[in-house]
Design a protein around this motif. Sequence first.
Motif, PDB file in Angstrom:
ATOM      1  N   ALA A 197     -59.827 -54.728 104.911  1.00 13.83           N
ATOM      2  CA  ALA A 197     -59.285 -53.379 105.104  1.00 13.83           C
ATOM      3  C   ALA A 197     -60.214 -52.277 104.620  1.00 13.83           C
ATOM      4  O   ALA A 197     -60.240 -51.181 105.193  1.00 13.83           O
ATOM      5  CB  ALA A 197     -57.939 -53.264 104.389  1.00 13.83           C
TER       6      ALA A 197
ATOM      7  N   ASP B  19     -55.821 -50.656 101.073  1.00 17.12           N
ATOM      8  CA  ASP B  19     -55.477 -51.568 102.171  1.00 17.12           C
ATOM      9  C   ASP B  19     -55.338 -50.871 103.516  1.00 17.12           C
ATOM     10  O   ASP B  19     -54.828 -51.445 104.479  1.00 17.12           O
ATOM     11  CB  ASP B  19     -54.187 -52.329 101.843  1.00 17.12           C
ATOM     12  N   ASP B  20     -55.777 -49.604 103.595  1.00 15.50           N
ATOM     13  CA  ASP B  20     -55.796 -48.828 104.837  1.00 15.50           C
ATOM     14  C   ASP B  20     -54.414 -48.421 105.323  1.00 15.50           C
ATOM     15  O   ASP B  20     -54.240 -48.093 106.499  1.00 15.50           O
ATOM     16  CB  ASP B  20     -56.542 -49.589 105.949  1.00 15.50           C
ATOM     17  N   THR B  21     -53.423 -48.420 104.450  1.00 11.60           N
ATOM     18  CA  THR B  21     -52.085 -47.968 104.843  1.00 11.60           C
ATOM     19  C   THR B  21     -51.882 -46.478 104.579  1.00 11.60           C
ATOM     20  O   THR B  21     -50.892 -45.909 105.033  1.00 11.60           O
ATOM     21  CB  THR B  21     -50.998 -48.767 104.098  1.00 11.60           C
TER      22      THR B  21
ATOM     23  N   TYR C 250     -48.108 -49.205 107.378  1.00 10.52           N
ATOM     24  CA  TYR C 250     -48.097 -50.608 106.944  1.00 10.52           C
ATOM     25  C   TYR C 250     -48.559 -51.535 108.056  1.00 10.52           C
ATOM     26  O   TYR C 250     -48.999 -52.657 107.800  1.00 10.52           O
ATOM     27  CB  TYR C 250     -46.696 -51.001 106.467  1.00 10.52           C
TER      28      TYR C 250
ATOM     29  N   ASP D  21     -54.183 -46.314  98.052  1.00 12.41           N
ATOM     30  CA  ASP D  21     -54.326 -47.757  98.233  1.00 12.41           C
ATOM     31  C   ASP D  21     -55.567 -48.061  99.065  1.00 12.41           C
ATOM     32  O   ASP D  21     -55.949 -47.282  99.944  1.00 12.41           O
ATOM     33  CB  ASP D  21     -53.098 -48.336  98.924  1.00 12.41           C
TER      34      ASP D  21
ATOM     35  N   LYS E 280     -52.076 -52.801 107.658  1.00 11.22           N
ATOM     36  CA  LYS E 280     -52.392 -53.678 106.534  1.00 11.22           C
ATOM     37  C   LYS E 280     -52.765 -55.061 107.065  1.00 11.22           C
ATOM     38  O   LYS E 280     -51.956 -55.710 107.742  1.00 11.22           O
ATOM     39  CB  LYS E 280     -51.185 -53.773 105.594  1.00 11.22           C
TER      40      LYS E 280
ATOM     41  N   SER F 241     -48.499 -58.533 101.387  1.00  9.08           N
ATOM     42  CA  SER F 241     -48.328 -57.653 100.236  1.00  9.08           C
ATOM     43  C   SER F 241     -48.611 -58.414  98.948  1.00  9.08           C
ATOM     44  O   SER F 241     -48.259 -59.575  98.801  1.00  9.08           O
ATOM     45  CB  SER F 241     -46.903 -57.100 100.202  1.00  9.08           C
TER      46      SER F 241
ATOM     47  N   GLU G 265     -59.767 -56.878  99.279  1.00  3.07           N
ATOM     48  CA  GLU G 265     -59.555 -55.961 100.405  1.00  3.07           C
ATOM     49  C   GLU G 265     -60.806 -55.854 101.280  1.00  3.07           C
ATOM     50  O   GLU G 265     -61.078 -54.808 101.875  1.00  3.07           O
ATOM     51  CB  GLU G 265     -59.161 -54.570  99.895  1.00  3.07           C
TER      52      GLU G 265
END
Length: 274
Positions: free
Chosen positions: A41, A121-123, A239, A119, A242, A246, A38
Amino acid sequence: MRVDEHGIRHSAGEPVAIVQKPIRTCGDVHVVLPAYNEAVALPSLLARIAATDLADRITVWVVDDGSSDGTGACVAGVRGLDVRLVTHPVNLGLGQAVQSGLTAALAEAEPDHVLIVMDADDTHDPGVFPAMLAEIKAGADVVICSRFVAGGDDSTAPQWRRLLSRGARVVFGKVLHFDGVQDFTSGFRAYRVSLLRRAAAHWGERLVEERGFACMVELLLKLRHCGPIVSEIPLHLRYDRKPGASKLRLGRTLKQYLLLLTRDRLAPVPFRKL
């Protein structure tokens, strides 16, 4: 079998998480970020956390789960935020990253502190931290950022992920009858540290055994034996922020969910009230 510095038992040959932590006092809000590749992100997310009004109360625990893209190096240049790094030499999966993050944070946290898992992933939006803490202050033991309450929105997620989360909601809701829970698979939650301590004292290294995405459901199932008060607030899943594909594999995750349900039905309730 060997025991690491946090009291976790490991099988021979299993990599041990390496915790790199400066000597300073933690804040009363601990944020655990399991991260695998990651590096793109993570800096943006850490900047968002640092920009919150709670930044001076927060300690972030980044768990670099054997990344190959320099994820762990992202924490070095963060300013205005207490960031600790936990490193897996090889990739062990989301569940083990969550377990390592919980273990590292609980070793430093006080019982009245709050631990948030989200998370990397910055979502997930750290702007909802105040709402999560308000629910804890009002009496909740677990706060779930939910796609299925008024104001929740996951419209930016791929359709197959939306179908998976809704299917899980129906199945787990019918089978488990867990009051206050609609979103069983959300990875964005806040917990009272005292609750996690009680569960960890009983389950030990088995608190999180699933290695994949089913680990979030597993943790919730085990915590239910503590009789927690659960509250849900709206999750606006971003999302669209992201940067990569995924990491969730549909077939594998479905299998994990089914096996988890089977084990939960067959496993005995803990021998004492937690």
